[in-house]
Design an enzyme around this catalytic site. Structure first.
Site, mmCIF file in Angstrom:
data_model
loop_
_atom_site.group_PDB
_atom_site.id
_atom_site.type_symbol
_atom_site.label_atom_id
_atom_site.label_comp_id
_atom_site.label_asym_id
_atom_site.label_seq_id
_atom_site.Cartn_x
_atom_site.Cartn_y
_atom_site.Cartn_z
ATOM 1 N N HIS A 96 0.846 -1.193 0.000
ATOM 2 C CA HIS A 96 0.000 0.000 0.000
ATOM 3 C C HIS A 96 0.884 1.247 0.000
ATOM 4 O O HIS A 96 2.115 1.163 -0.007
ATOM 5 C CB HIS A 96 -0.991 -0.018 1.156
ATOM 6 C CG HIS A 96 -0.379 -0.094 2.523
ATOM 7 N ND1 HIS A 96 0.473 0.865 3.022
ATOM 8 C CD2 HIS A 96 -0.490 -1.034 3.499
ATOM 9 C CE1 HIS A 96 0.834 0.535 4.244
ATOM 10 N NE2 HIS A 96 0.285 -0.625 4.564
ATOM 11 N N HIS A 142 3.987 1.743 2.268
ATOM 12 C CA HIS A 142 5.247 1.117 1.850
ATOM 13 C C HIS A 142 5.946 2.001 0.822
ATOM 14 O O HIS A 142 7.163 2.158 0.839
ATOM 15 C CB HIS A 142 4.988 -0.262 1.230
ATOM 16 C CG HIS A 142 4.299 -1.215 2.152
ATOM 17 N ND1 HIS A 142 3.052 -1.731 1.900
ATOM 18 C CD2 HIS A 142 4.675 -1.722 3.355
ATOM 19 C CE1 HIS A 142 2.690 -2.516 2.893
ATOM 20 N NE2 HIS A 142 3.652 -2.533 3.794
ATOM 21 N N CYS A 174 -0.500 -10.743 20.245
ATOM 22 C CA CYS A 174 -1.260 -10.272 19.075
ATOM 23 C C CYS A 174 -0.536 -10.743 17.824
ATOM 24 O O CYS A 174 0.615 -10.357 17.590
ATOM 25 C CB CYS A 174 -1.386 -8.757 19.056
ATOM 26 S SG CYS A 174 -2.173 -8.182 17.520
ATOM 27 N N CYS A 176 0.437 -7.917 15.356
ATOM 28 C CA CYS A 176 1.670 -7.210 15.706
ATOM 29 C C CYS A 176 2.856 -8.159 15.801
ATOM 30 O O CYS A 176 3.999 -7.712 15.813
ATOM 31 C CB CYS A 176 1.534 -6.506 17.048
ATOM 32 S SG CYS A 176 0.319 -5.191 17.077
ATOM 33 N N CYS A 208 -5.747 -5.146 21.486
ATOM 34 C CA CYS A 208 -4.490 -4.627 20.928
ATOM 35 C C CYS A 208 -4.678 -3.177 20.493
ATOM 36 O O CYS A 208 -5.621 -2.873 19.767
ATOM 37 C CB CYS A 208 -4.060 -5.472 19.730
ATOM 38 S SG CYS A 208 -2.765 -4.676 18.759
ATOM 39 N N HIS A 254 -4.528 -3.129 16.551
ATOM 40 C CA HIS A 254 -5.475 -3.919 15.749
ATOM 41 C C HIS A 254 -6.879 -3.983 16.324
ATOM 42 O O HIS A 254 -7.780 -4.499 15.674
ATOM 43 C CB HIS A 254 -4.930 -5.343 15.550
ATOM 44 C CG HIS A 254 -3.686 -5.372 14.722
ATOM 45 N ND1 HIS A 254 -2.424 -5.344 15.279
ATOM 46 C CD2 HIS A 254 -3.521 -5.388 13.379
ATOM 47 C CE1 HIS A 254 -1.524 -5.359 14.300
ATOM 48 N NE2 HIS A 254 -2.154 -5.384 13.149
ATOM 49 N N LYS A 305 -7.338 4.850 8.267
ATOM 50 C CA LYS A 305 -6.058 4.160 8.353
ATOM 51 C C LYS A 305 -5.867 3.238 7.142
ATOM 52 O O LYS A 305 -6.779 2.498 6.781
ATOM 53 C CB LYS A 305 -6.013 3.346 9.653
ATOM 54 C CG LYS A 305 -4.680 2.670 9.890
ATOM 55 C CD LYS A 305 -4.640 1.915 11.207
ATOM 56 C CE LYS A 305 -3.318 1.140 11.316
ATOM 57 N NZ LYS A 305 -3.202 0.352 12.519
ATOM 58 N N LYS A 361 -3.180 -3.407 5.001
ATOM 59 C CA LYS A 361 -3.204 -4.469 4.005
ATOM 60 C C LYS A 361 -4.472 -5.294 4.121
ATOM 61 O O LYS A 361 -4.968 -5.832 3.159
ATOM 62 C CB LYS A 361 -1.974 -5.370 4.162
ATOM 63 C CG LYS A 361 -0.739 -4.778 3.533
ATOM 64 C CD LYS A 361 0.484 -5.662 3.728
ATOM 65 C CE LYS A 361 0.942 -5.649 5.170
ATOM 66 N NZ LYS A 361 2.302 -6.233 5.312
#
Ligand SMILES: [Zn+2]
Length: 529
Positions: free
Chosen positions: A20, A23, A129, A132, A146, A149, A303, A306
């Site tokens: 995305h 990156h 998690c 993570c 988390c 997430h 946000k 992926k």
């Protein structure tokens, strides 16, 4: 004196989904620094790669019902193939599941830390998690979920290998406080120092083979355990240089390099600024010299991720709007600190205002005037050829001073901005040349000089020669500096401003004007250069 050597890396993303725009941000920032240093005569190695050994990849492959290796091969290709759409000057790519250099290096690093007495096996129960890939103390959870997430982590209870992180708190603190390990920006450095001051716990660095579904690198000497994916992934920065397989690259680009620079996102700061340096200290290896931390992008206010949320595919964007437009947006709009929101409308307006109407229009105007008034021949200027930066001295033609100053000052401004890792400030230095060139054209009014010349005014003829020569030099200067930021556009401008058989090529538009964005009617592919 040999040119300084700099090794620059991006993080290696998990390949559980497609790339995305976040990156792309990190890759483009690293690419700009690599190109900048190379242009200044330094030796540079720019490395990226993929993190294949994550448990997340295993779970994503299972969800799709295909084999893990097949899954990671397919997804890793989408990351590695970004070098074309983003014009990346990558020197090396490492994939942690299949590169023969990697496993040998990870095993050597493990053994070095074991020899230092820093690894021990014990029972552990905690909340993990998978998103993570880390354990969370309850205090860091939000209502038991988390913080990244927003899902409850799963309870895990098993025997694991642990790394004696707590031993290194004092040394890490003093290395960071003295900037021997420099963390930029300062906000992030303070965050790391506060984390260290809060006390460092030893951390688990292996998983049972069963929980890892047999995927990953086995612990040397303990086949019931697989090395924790972060330990494995962090090692990539030296395994790719042949740390475990011999060869000169490790000496040249890690131990013997003057600068070892990691670009990382703020979410993985702790791994890079605490865990990784501690592992290197344990193995008695040199540390990175600098960790550059970027914040996040959102897309349309949400946000980017992926899995779930908006995904903005960089290759797709490049296909629609062109590589230059994407790189320019990332460099011009992302601040040094703070999240920023991406929208296609912003990308389009930035590209149209500054590339098509700004740089493109200026170059086109100047080349067209040289064709109209001088039959395409660049008039002899007041400036010796060979170096695209005018020397200081008397201004030959009224009002050129600010433009010549902007050209002269640009290299220093770009240097200092990029030394501070401030990409917006660096591109602003270029932008001021464009501004000053347009202002100069409006002051000197070449079309009026041409009319006076036709009426027999010899002073007007020589003023027009000087003005055109100053302007084409400004365009060449823009191209020279733009090569770091927009290599494709820079080479087009250079071609446009370089005489062939004594004449400039006929003026052609450098940047297509992009149509205003409409999510229901995506821009046609022809909009991209
Ligand atoms: Zn998480």
């Amino acid at each position: 004196m040999p040119a300084p050597r700099t090794y620059i890396t991006t993080t290696i993303p998990y390949v559980n989904g497609r790339p995305h725009l976040g990156h792309a941000l990190e890759l483009v920032q690293a690419d700009v620094l690599a190109r900048h240093w190379r242009q200044r005569g330094e030796q540079v190695r720019f490395q990226t790669g993929t993190d294949d050994n994550s448990l997340k990849n295993v779970l994503a492959a299972q969800a799709e019902g295909i084999g893990v290796q097949e899954f990671v091969d397919r997804n890793a290709a989408a990351f590695i193939e970004l070098d074309g759409p983003l014009s990346l000057s990558v020197d090396d790519v490492i994939r942690t599941s299949c590169d023969p250099r990697h496993r040998a290096g990870v095993e050597r690093l493990w053994r070095a830390c074991a020899d230092a007495g820093d690894l021990h096996r014990r029972h552990y129960a905690g909340l993990y998690c998978v998103g993570c890939e880390q354990f969370y103390p309850e205090a860091e959870l939000n209502d038991g979920r988390c913080p990244e997430h927003d899902v409850p982590p799963e309870p895990v209870s098993e025997e694991n290998w642990f790394f004696a992180l707590s031993r290194y708190a004092g040394r890490l603190r003093s290395l960071i406080e003295t900037d021997a390990l420099r963390i930029v920006p300062a906000e992030r450095r303070n965050e790391v120092l506060a984390f260290i001051a809060g006390g460092l716990d030893d951390f688990s660095i292996s998983r049972s083979v069963a929980r890892a579904h047999g995927w990953g690198i086995p612990v040397p000497g303990d086949p019931s355990q697989v090395i924790y994916v972060w330990w494995d992934a962090l090692g990539n920065y030296i395994t790719a240089l042949g740390y475990g397989t011999g060869g000169a690259d490790y000496q040249r680009w890690w131990a013997g390099a003057q600068h070892r620079v990691h670009l990382v996102g703020k979410d993985v700061l702790r791994f890079h600024a605490v865990y990784w340096p501690a592992m290197l200290l344990s193995a008695d290896l040199p540390l990175p010299t600098q960790i550059v931390v970027h914040d996040f992008l959102t897309a349309d206010g949400r946000k980017i991720s992926k899995s779930g949320g908006p995904t903005v595919d960089p290759a797709d964007l490049a296909g629609r709007y062109g590589t230059d437009a994407i790189r320019w947006w990332l460099l011009r709009e992302v601040p040094r600190v703070g999240d920023v929101d991406f929208t296609v409308a912003r990308l389009v307006s930035r590209a149209n205002n500054e590339l098509a109407n700004g740089i493109g229009n200026l170059v086109n105007r100047v080349v067209a005037m040289i064709h109209r008034y001088r039959d395409g021949q660049v008039p002899p200027g007041p400036v010796p050829s060979g170096r695209a930066v005018p020397p200081p001295g008397p201004v030959p033609s009224g009002g050129a001073g600010p433009l010549q100053r902007a050209c002269r000052e640009a290299p220093g401004l770009v240097d200092s901005a990029l030394a501070a890792r401030d990409f917006r400030r660096a591109t602003s230095a270029l932008w001021s040349i464009v501004d000053e060139a347009n202002r100069y054209i409006n002051v000197i009014r070449p079309w009026e000089l041409a009319r006076s010349e036709q009426a027999g005014d010899r002073q007007a003829a020589s003023d027009l020669d000087a003005a055109l020569s100053i302007l084409i030099l400004a365009c060449q200067t823009i191209a020279e500096h733009l090569a770091t930021f927009l290599p494709g556009a820079a080479s087009l401008i250079t071609r446009q401003c370089t005489p062939v058989h004594d004449r400039l090529p006929a003026p052609t538009p450098l940047f297509a004007r992009l149509p205003p964005s409409d999510p229901h009617h995506p821009a046609p592919a022809s909009a991209a250069r």
